[in-house]
Motif scaffolding. Structure first.
Motif, PDB file in Angstrom:
ATOM      1  N   VAL A   1       0.840  -1.205   0.000  1.00 10.68           N
ATOM      2  CA  VAL A   1       0.000   0.000   0.000  1.00 10.68           C
ATOM      3  C   VAL A   1       0.872   1.252   0.000  1.00 10.68           C
ATOM      4  N   LEU A   2       1.943   1.233   0.802  1.00 17.18           N
ATOM      5  CA  LEU A   2       2.857   2.384   0.835  1.00 17.18           C
ATOM      6  C   LEU A   2       3.505   2.618  -0.525  1.00 17.18           C
ATOM      7  N   ARG A   3       3.879   1.524  -1.185  1.00 14.99           N
ATOM      8  CA  ARG A   3       4.487   1.647  -2.510  1.00 14.99           C
ATOM      9  C   ARG A   3       3.483   2.220  -3.510  1.00 14.99           C
ATOM     10  N   HIS A   4       2.241   1.752  -3.438  1.00 16.77           N
ATOM     11  CA  HIS A   4       1.195   2.268  -4.324  1.00 16.77           C
ATOM     12  C   HIS A   4       0.938   3.747  -4.047  1.00 16.77           C
ATOM     13  N   ALA A   5       0.979   4.143  -2.773  1.00 18.96           N
ATOM     14  CA  ALA A   5       0.766   5.548  -2.417  1.00 18.96           C
ATOM     15  C   ALA A   5       1.894   6.417  -2.979  1.00 18.96           C
ATOM     16  N   ARG A   6       3.120   5.958  -2.847  1.00 20.28           N
ATOM     17  CA  ARG A   6       4.258   6.728  -3.377  1.00 20.28           C
ATOM     18  C   ARG A   6       4.162   6.881  -4.886  1.00 20.28           C
ATOM     19  N   GLN A   7       3.738   5.816  -5.564  1.00 22.41           N
ATOM     20  CA  GLN A   7       3.585   5.894  -7.010  1.00 22.41           C
ATOM     21  C   GLN A   7       2.540   6.933  -7.410  1.00 22.41           C
ATOM     22  N   GLY A   8       1.576   7.155  -6.521  1.00 22.18           N
ATOM     23  CA  GLY A   8       0.557   8.167  -6.787  1.00 22.18           C
ATOM     24  C   GLY A   8       0.951   9.556  -6.334  1.00 22.18           C
ATOM     25  N   GLY A   9       2.138   9.673  -5.754  1.00 19.59           N
ATOM     26  CA  GLY A   9       2.621  10.980  -5.337  1.00 19.59           C
ATOM     27  C   GLY A   9       2.228  11.371  -3.927  1.00 19.59           C
ATOM     28  N   PHE A  10       1.836  10.378  -3.101  1.00 21.31           N
ATOM     29  CA  PHE A  10       1.406  10.677  -1.738  1.00 21.31           C
ATOM     30  C   PHE A  10       2.422  10.138  -0.737  1.00 21.31           C
ATOM     31  N   SER A  11       2.944  11.022   0.079  1.00 15.09           N
ATOM     32  CA  SER A  11       3.925  10.639   1.089  1.00 15.09           C
ATOM     33  C   SER A  11       3.210  10.455   2.426  1.00 15.09           C
ATOM     34  N   VAL A  12       2.854   9.223   2.720  1.00 17.61           N
ATOM     35  CA  VAL A  12       2.114   8.913   3.942  1.00 17.61           C
ATOM     36  C   VAL A  12       2.739   7.689   4.600  1.00 17.61           C
ATOM     37  N   LYS A  13       2.457   7.513   5.875  1.00 21.33           N
ATOM     38  CA  LYS A  13       2.946   6.349   6.601  1.00 21.33           C
ATOM     39  C   LYS A  13       1.816   5.543   7.228  1.00 21.33           C
ATOM     40  N   SER A  14       0.740   6.222   7.610  1.00 26.55           N
ATOM     41  CA  SER A  14      -0.343   5.553   8.319  1.00 26.55           C
ATOM     42  C   SER A  14      -1.686   5.893   7.686  1.00 26.55           C
ATOM     43  N   LEU A  15      -2.711   5.182   8.136  1.00 25.23           N
ATOM     44  CA  LEU A  15      -4.059   5.460   7.655  1.00 25.23           C
ATOM     45  C   LEU A  15      -4.494   6.861   8.073  1.00 25.23           C
ATOM     46  N   GLY A  16      -4.071   7.291   9.260  1.00 24.31           N
ATOM     47  CA  GLY A  16      -4.429   8.625   9.718  1.00 24.31           C
ATOM     48  C   GLY A  16      -3.922   9.708   8.791  1.00 24.31           C
ATOM     49  N   ASP A  17      -2.709   9.526   8.262  1.00 20.25           N
ATOM     50  CA  ASP A  17      -2.171  10.489   7.292  1.00 20.25           C
ATOM     51  C   ASP A  17      -3.075  10.591   6.064  1.00 20.25           C
ATOM     52  N   LEU A  18      -3.509   9.426   5.581  1.00 22.52           N
ATOM     53  CA  LEU A  18      -4.364   9.397   4.389  1.00 22.52           C
ATOM     54  C   LEU A  18      -5.721  10.021   4.663  1.00 22.52           C
ATOM     55  N   MET A  19      -6.279   9.716   5.824  1.00 20.81           N
ATOM     56  CA  MET A  19      -7.591  10.264   6.158  1.00 20.81           C
ATOM     57  C   MET A  19      -7.551  11.783   6.178  1.00 20.81           C
TER      58      MET A  19
END
Length: 370
Positions: free
Chosen positions: A251-269
């Motif tokens: 999931v972290l790798r997929h997020a980085r590919q989309g340009g999102f620098s996050v570590k936890s679900l809270g960051d995404l929310m």
């Protein structure tokens, strides 16, 4: 349509967030050609008890009366299609929860074909990727990543498909997936719902009524999302998610590919709720249902739905009263008893056996627990 396929999303199946229903899943049209199906025995009215002996369904249910249906079925949230199924026949929906596995091959085929058509349409505008998940936090992270990628696509390309929605309604979290959002030539945001038909005829009025309620509820939830009425606290409360839990590597790798620098679900929310409220997304202006023949892909007709907020709210309050344990389930009125002809559970239906008399209102859970 290669020029519109820059966006990548994760399929609803991969993310565990499916809200698929089709227009003929419950109605009469597809079974009229085979009268023998009306006479097939339904599931037994007796179920195995704790000691292995058969007990009648009413006794089996009475043992669970102290729990609300949300607790009984171990549900943290509901799908929009759960409530639209109540709009067709609440008692049938309940039996579907209590006795899973009785879906007929014919209806299963209808849903499979409908799912294939929905997928083909989605692939016209999205490239789908599969991301392995290891937790419920990962599953919700995928939903949030899909939302984050779709918002700018809607604004730049004017069209997205399979958009996740969620929000608290009458104290219960509701989730769903919008078939399509697009801007019209007049700049209005339109929700287009696709319903497929096995035979080249439009559904009866009762089915269209159910479909209209479904898309109206989608608008009700989506509008609340873009108006900032959906909160992180509410979502965590209902789903029991852990926002601090680190996301899985895929999931972290997929997020980085989309340009999102996050570590936890809270960051995404936090990113999602900011994007929803700061992106200037409007509320939905128009609701449309498109009925398509499965075999030929011919458009059979289009229904333009008039959104009546008071009516939607009243229906939701009534349906949620069942889920919260404030009343017993109700079957169809006598005028709609024709629906029973194709119901899998007709032979064991308590509502039908009682003559369709209104059920009594249950006492509040706190009173019953004494």
């Amino acid at each position: 349509m290669a020029e519109t396929r820059e966006e990548e999303t994760v399929s609803a199946e991969a993310s565990g967030f499916s809200d698929l229903s089709d227009s003929e899943f419950l109605d009469l049209e597809d079974t009229q050609e085979s009268s023998t199906s009306h006479n097939k025995p339904g599931p037994s009215s007796e179920l195995p008890g704790k000691d292995g002996k058969l007990i009648s369904l009413p006794k089996w249910k009475r043992g669970l009366d102290v729990l609300s249906p949300m607790e009984q079925f171990h549900l943290k949230y509901l799908y929009v299609t759960d409530l639209s199924a109540q709009n067709w026949c609440e008692q049938q929906m309940v039996y579907g929860k209590e006795l899973p596995g009785f879906l007929t091959p014919e209806k299963s085929s209808v849903l499979d074909t409908g799912a294939s058509i929905h997928l083909a349409r989605e692939l016209e505008v999205h490239d789908l990727v599969t991301v392995p998940i290891t937790s419920k936090e990962d599953a919700w992270a995928i939903k949030f990543l899909n939302i984050l990628s779709m918002i700018p696509t809607l604004q730049s390309e004017g069209r997205i498909r399979e958009f996740p929605v969620f929000g608290e309604v009458e104290g219960v979290l509701l989730a769903g997936v919008l078939d399509e959002l697009h801007y019209t030539a007049r700049g209005e945001l339109e929700l287009a719902e696709l319903k497929t038909r096995r035979h080249p005829v439009l559904p009866p009025d009762a089915q269209r009524k159910k479909d209209c309620f479904q898309v109206s509820l989608y608008k009700y939830i989506f509008d609340a999302m873009v108006q900032g009425k959906v909160t992180t606290a509410s979502l965590i409360h209902h789903t029991k998610l852990c926002p601090e839990k680190p996301l899985g590597p895929s999931v972290l790798r997929h997020a980085r590919q989309g340009g999102f620098s996050v570590k936890s679900l809270g960051d995404l929310m936090e990113l999602v709720f900011l994007s929803l409220t700061l992106s200037d997304l409007p509320v939905i202006d128009m609701l449309k249902i498109e009925y398509i023949h499965q075999e030929t892909a011919t458009v059979l007709g289009t229904e333009i739905v008039a959104f009546e907020e008071t009516e939607v709210r009243n229906k939701v309050q009534h349906y949620m009263a069942y889920w919260m344990g404030h009343r017993e389930p109700q079957g169809v009125d006598v005028e709609e008893a024709w629906k029973c002809r194709t119901c899998t559970y007709a032979d064991i239906c308590e509502w039908r056996k009682s003559g369709g008399l209104p059920n009594s209102v249950l006492e509040p859970q706190a009173e019953k627990a004494k």
